[in-house]
Design a protein around this motif. Structure first.
Motif, PDB file in Angstrom:
ATOM      1  N   TYR A 139       0.810  -1.211   0.000  1.00 32.46           N
ATOM      2  CA  TYR A 139       0.000   0.000   0.000  1.00 32.46           C
ATOM      3  C   TYR A 139       0.848   1.268   0.000  1.00 32.46           C
ATOM      4  O   TYR A 139       0.307   2.359   0.134  1.00 32.46           O
ATOM      5  CB  TYR A 139      -0.947  -0.005   1.203  1.00 32.46           C
ATOM      6  N   ARG A 190     -10.657   8.995   2.310  1.00 33.30           N
ATOM      7  CA  ARG A 190     -11.660   9.701   1.515  1.00 33.30           C
ATOM      8  C   ARG A 190     -12.532   8.706   0.754  1.00 33.30           C
ATOM      9  O   ARG A 190     -13.704   8.940   0.544  1.00 33.30           O
ATOM     10  CB  ARG A 190     -10.937  10.631   0.538  1.00 33.30           C
ATOM     11  N   ILE A 208     -11.698   1.531   1.896  1.00 29.58           N
ATOM     12  CA  ILE A 208     -11.117   0.339   1.271  1.00 29.58           C
ATOM     13  C   ILE A 208     -11.969  -0.864   1.667  1.00 29.58           C
ATOM     14  O   ILE A 208     -12.180  -1.105   2.854  1.00 29.58           O
ATOM     15  CB  ILE A 208      -9.674   0.098   1.758  1.00 29.58           C
ATOM     16  N   LYS A 222      -9.738   0.989  -7.974  1.00 29.25           N
ATOM     17  CA  LYS A 222      -8.955   1.972  -7.229  1.00 29.25           C
ATOM     18  C   LYS A 222      -8.420   1.300  -5.975  1.00 29.25           C
ATOM     19  O   LYS A 222      -9.105   0.469  -5.385  1.00 29.25           O
ATOM     20  CB  LYS A 222      -9.816   3.182  -6.852  1.00 29.25           C
ATOM     21  N   PHE A 245      -6.055   2.126  -2.361  1.00 25.95           N
ATOM     22  CA  PHE A 245      -5.362   3.078  -1.485  1.00 25.95           C
ATOM     23  C   PHE A 245      -3.858   2.943  -1.653  1.00 25.95           C
ATOM     24  O   PHE A 245      -3.326   1.827  -1.721  1.00 25.95           O
ATOM     25  CB  PHE A 245      -5.749   2.800  -0.034  1.00 25.95           C
ATOM     26  N   GLN A 289      -3.986   9.082  -8.009  1.00 21.17           N
ATOM     27  CA  GLN A 289      -4.883  10.193  -7.684  1.00 21.17           C
ATOM     28  C   GLN A 289      -4.511  10.710  -6.300  1.00 21.17           C
ATOM     29  O   GLN A 289      -4.773  10.049  -5.291  1.00 21.17           O
ATOM     30  CB  GLN A 289      -6.341   9.724  -7.707  1.00 21.17           C
ATOM     31  N   GLN A 336      -4.794  12.853  -3.019  1.00 20.85           N
ATOM     32  CA  GLN A 336      -5.894  13.469  -2.282  1.00 20.85           C
ATOM     33  C   GLN A 336      -5.456  14.204  -1.014  1.00 20.85           C
ATOM     34  O   GLN A 336      -6.070  15.176  -0.623  1.00 20.85           O
ATOM     35  CB  GLN A 336      -6.931  12.398  -1.915  1.00 20.85           C
ATOM     36  N   LYS A 337      -4.386  13.692  -0.356  1.00 19.65           N
ATOM     37  CA  LYS A 337      -3.982  14.303   0.912  1.00 19.65           C
ATOM     38  C   LYS A 337      -2.458  14.389   0.995  1.00 19.65           C
ATOM     39  O   LYS A 337      -1.750  13.539   0.448  1.00 19.65           O
ATOM     40  CB  LYS A 337      -4.507  13.480   2.099  1.00 19.65           C
ATOM     41  N   PRO A 379      -4.609  15.968   8.063  1.00 16.80           N
ATOM     42  CA  PRO A 379      -3.891  16.059   6.785  1.00 16.80           C
ATOM     43  C   PRO A 379      -4.383  17.245   5.964  1.00 16.80           C
ATOM     44  O   PRO A 379      -5.497  17.726   6.171  1.00 16.80           O
ATOM     45  CB  PRO A 379      -4.253  14.738   6.094  1.00 16.80           C
ATOM     46  N   ILE A 423      -6.020  18.413   2.856  1.00 18.25           N
ATOM     47  CA  ILE A 423      -6.886  17.779   1.859  1.00 18.25           C
ATOM     48  C   ILE A 423      -6.943  18.668   0.628  1.00 18.25           C
ATOM     49  O   ILE A 423      -7.304  19.853   0.730  1.00 18.25           O
ATOM     50  CB  ILE A 423      -8.303  17.557   2.423  1.00 18.25           C
ATOM     51  N   LEU A 424      -6.570  18.125  -0.513  1.00 20.65           N
ATOM     52  CA  LEU A 424      -6.617  18.912  -1.737  1.00 20.65           C
ATOM     53  C   LEU A 424      -8.067  19.254  -2.085  1.00 20.65           C
ATOM     54  O   LEU A 424      -8.939  18.384  -2.016  1.00 20.65           O
ATOM     55  CB  LEU A 424      -5.991  18.138  -2.905  1.00 20.65           C
ATOM     56  N   PRO A 425      -8.328  20.504  -2.456  1.00 20.01           N
ATOM     57  CA  PRO A 425      -9.703  20.853  -2.833  1.00 20.01           C
ATOM     58  C   PRO A 425     -10.188  20.041  -4.025  1.00 20.01           C
ATOM     59  O   PRO A 425     -11.360  19.710  -4.131  1.00 20.01           O
ATOM     60  CB  PRO A 425      -9.618  22.350  -3.147  1.00 20.01           C
ATOM     61  N   ALA A 427      -8.834  16.595  -6.247  1.00 17.06           N
ATOM     62  CA  ALA A 427      -7.806  15.557  -6.356  1.00 17.06           C
ATOM     63  C   ALA A 427      -7.017  15.751  -7.648  1.00 17.06           C
ATOM     64  O   ALA A 427      -7.574  16.136  -8.679  1.00 17.06           O
ATOM     65  CB  ALA A 427      -8.459  14.184  -6.327  1.00 17.06           C
ATOM     66  N   VAL A 465      -0.766  10.961  -0.247  1.00 17.32           N
ATOM     67  CA  VAL A 465      -1.753   9.920   0.060  1.00 17.32           C
ATOM     68  C   VAL A 465      -2.894   9.995  -0.949  1.00 17.32           C
ATOM     69  O   VAL A 465      -3.418  11.081  -1.221  1.00 17.32           O
ATOM     70  CB  VAL A 465      -2.310  10.107   1.486  1.00 17.32           C
ATOM     71  N   TYR A 487      -4.947   7.328  -4.182  1.00 19.40           N
ATOM     72  CA  TYR A 487      -5.382   6.033  -4.713  1.00 19.40           C
ATOM     73  C   TYR A 487      -4.700   5.746  -6.028  1.00 19.40           C
ATOM     74  O   TYR A 487      -4.537   6.640  -6.865  1.00 19.40           O
ATOM     75  CB  TYR A 487      -6.908   6.019  -4.921  1.00 19.40           C
TER      76      TYR A 487
END
Lengths: 153, 140
Positions: free
Chosen positions: A90, A111, A114, B6, B8, B37, B39-40, B93, B95-97, B99, B131, B133
């Motif tokens: 991961y 977000r 999983i 997808k 993680f 992708q 995201q954080k 974290p 967080i991107l507005p 992704a 962080v 996916y």
């Protein structure tokens, strides 16, 4: 348990859900600069939808000091997580626990949750990089939802 | 191509011995099996890796960062910006507005600079975690 309606190709299906947490406890007083592996075995009764990642590190086995908020320690420990069934990791390299795990008050929220199949097994490899930073107790908690399909109870 | 799965994933880049008044660069290679992708964003900073830090005295590094997406050749910031302004931690974290997608086989370049003028701001180790996916598309 809470009922949940899940759309399926053959129509909506009512399933039962339950909030659930798995945990990984490291050995007490685990040493520095030595890799430690632990397995997280997901139970066979249901799939698990992982939603939140948290940790807690205790510096001492006893005494009120270890409970104080100002002594809420940040581990000097990295973790690598691997799904043994798929062999998929991961992360591209071990990451510090505090980078992707939060606390009960401020958990790290995935977000997009999983979904982990029943009977899955994760291998977690830990490495404490500090020289004089051996925690008494370190626990990682994986919180999410168990999904009980029709026919299970 | 349609998204078929997808998963993680976390990409991390480590810098060591980030001394005041110096700059370093590092690359994260996005693996060939999938797009990523983002995201954080989180950062972990250890001025002294052999010291124990608590949440209440967590270090906010005096470091600026510029991130470049080699796929598009674009910088993500107009100018290098302070790390604590765009990186959080596991508890909180950043967080991107929206992704951001990094294509498979592309490279994320990180240029960091410790702008402090005092050795007390030197950093033993700083890790930047991206962080998000992995996005597996049909054909990947």
């Amino acid at each position: 348990m809470e009922p949940l309606i899940v759309p399926t190709p053959t129509g909506d299906q009512i399933v039962q859900t339950q909030t659930y947490s798995y945990e990984v406890d490291l050995p007490l007083n685990f040493p520095t600069n030595q890799e430690i592996t632990e397995f997280l075995q997901f139970e066979a009764d249901t799939d698990f939808v992982l939603q939140k990642l948290t940790y807690k590190q205790y510096p001492e086995p006893e005494g009120s000091e270890s409970l104080a908020r100002e002594l809420d320690q940040i581990p000097n420990t990295t973790v690598m997580i691997e799904d043994t069934s798929s062999g998929r990791r991961y992360m591209n390299q071990p990451v510090f626990i505090s980078a992707i795990f939060g606390s009960g008050e401020l958990p790290f929220i995935l977000r997009e949750p999983i979904t982990i199949a029943a009977r899955s097994r994760w291998l977690l490899t830990f490495l404490n990089l500090g020289e004089f930073t051996e925690p008494y107790k370190l626990t990682l908690v994986f919180t999410g939802t168990k999904i009980y399909l029709e026919g299970f109870s | 191509m349609a998204i078929v799965a997808k998963d993680f994933y976390v990409y991390t880049e480590t810098f060591t011995s980030v001394i005041n008044g110096t700059s370093q660069s590092g690359n994260i290679d996005i693996q060939a099996d999938s797009d990523f992708q983002l995201q954080k964003l989180t950062v972990t900073t250890y001025p002294d890796l052999n010291s124990q830090y608590d949440v209440s005295d967590e270090v906010l590094p005096s470091v600026t960062i510029q991130i470049t997406d080699s796929g598009s050749g674009r910088n993500l910031f107009e100018n290098p910006i302070p790390v604590p302004s765009v990186f959080g931690n596991g508890r909180l974290p950043f967080i991107l507005p929206t992704a951001k997608i990094f294509p498979a086989r592309s490279t994320i370049t990180l240029n960091i600079s410790n702008f402090a003028t005092d050795s007390e701001a030197d950093i033993d180790r700083i890790d930047f975690s991206f962080v998000g996916y992995k996005i597996f598309r049909s054909g990947q």
